[in-house]
Design a protein around this motif. Sequence first.
Motif: not given
Length: 126
Positions: A70-76, A64-67, A39-44
């Motif tokens: 933005v930090k995306v944290c995945l708990y699964g 996941l740290y982006t340019t 859902q978010v990969k194209e926006r971060v």
Amino acid sequence: MKGKIKIKRLEVKKGMYLRDKDFHGNSGWTLASKWFWNQVKERVGEVVKAEMRINTKDIPYLILYTTTDVKVCLYGLNAGYGGTGPQAAVEILSEAGFNPKRAKETVFNNETFVLRRRPKGVAQYV
């Protein structure tokens, strides 16, 4: 999935910290983390660093740290063996631009790790 409406309305801004469990209400569910990433990969922004950590309650999670900072944290997702959680971590890391072979080797053989990659268009020094 519970968080569809929240994600559709989500405006991703520089410096945000997005935790998957805040959107779908689940922690430790691989399919929910994969759904959130999709859902978010194209926006971060472009992912340049990935870090698998284990919190004080012995719960693993991938950041996941982006340019765009933005930090995306995945708990699964988790690591250190060849199960469903690590396989999903390899899949997401590969989609995020990391070398699939290196991602697989790193994820399956380490419970925690840090992976880095250069952003596209950045020249490598010789």
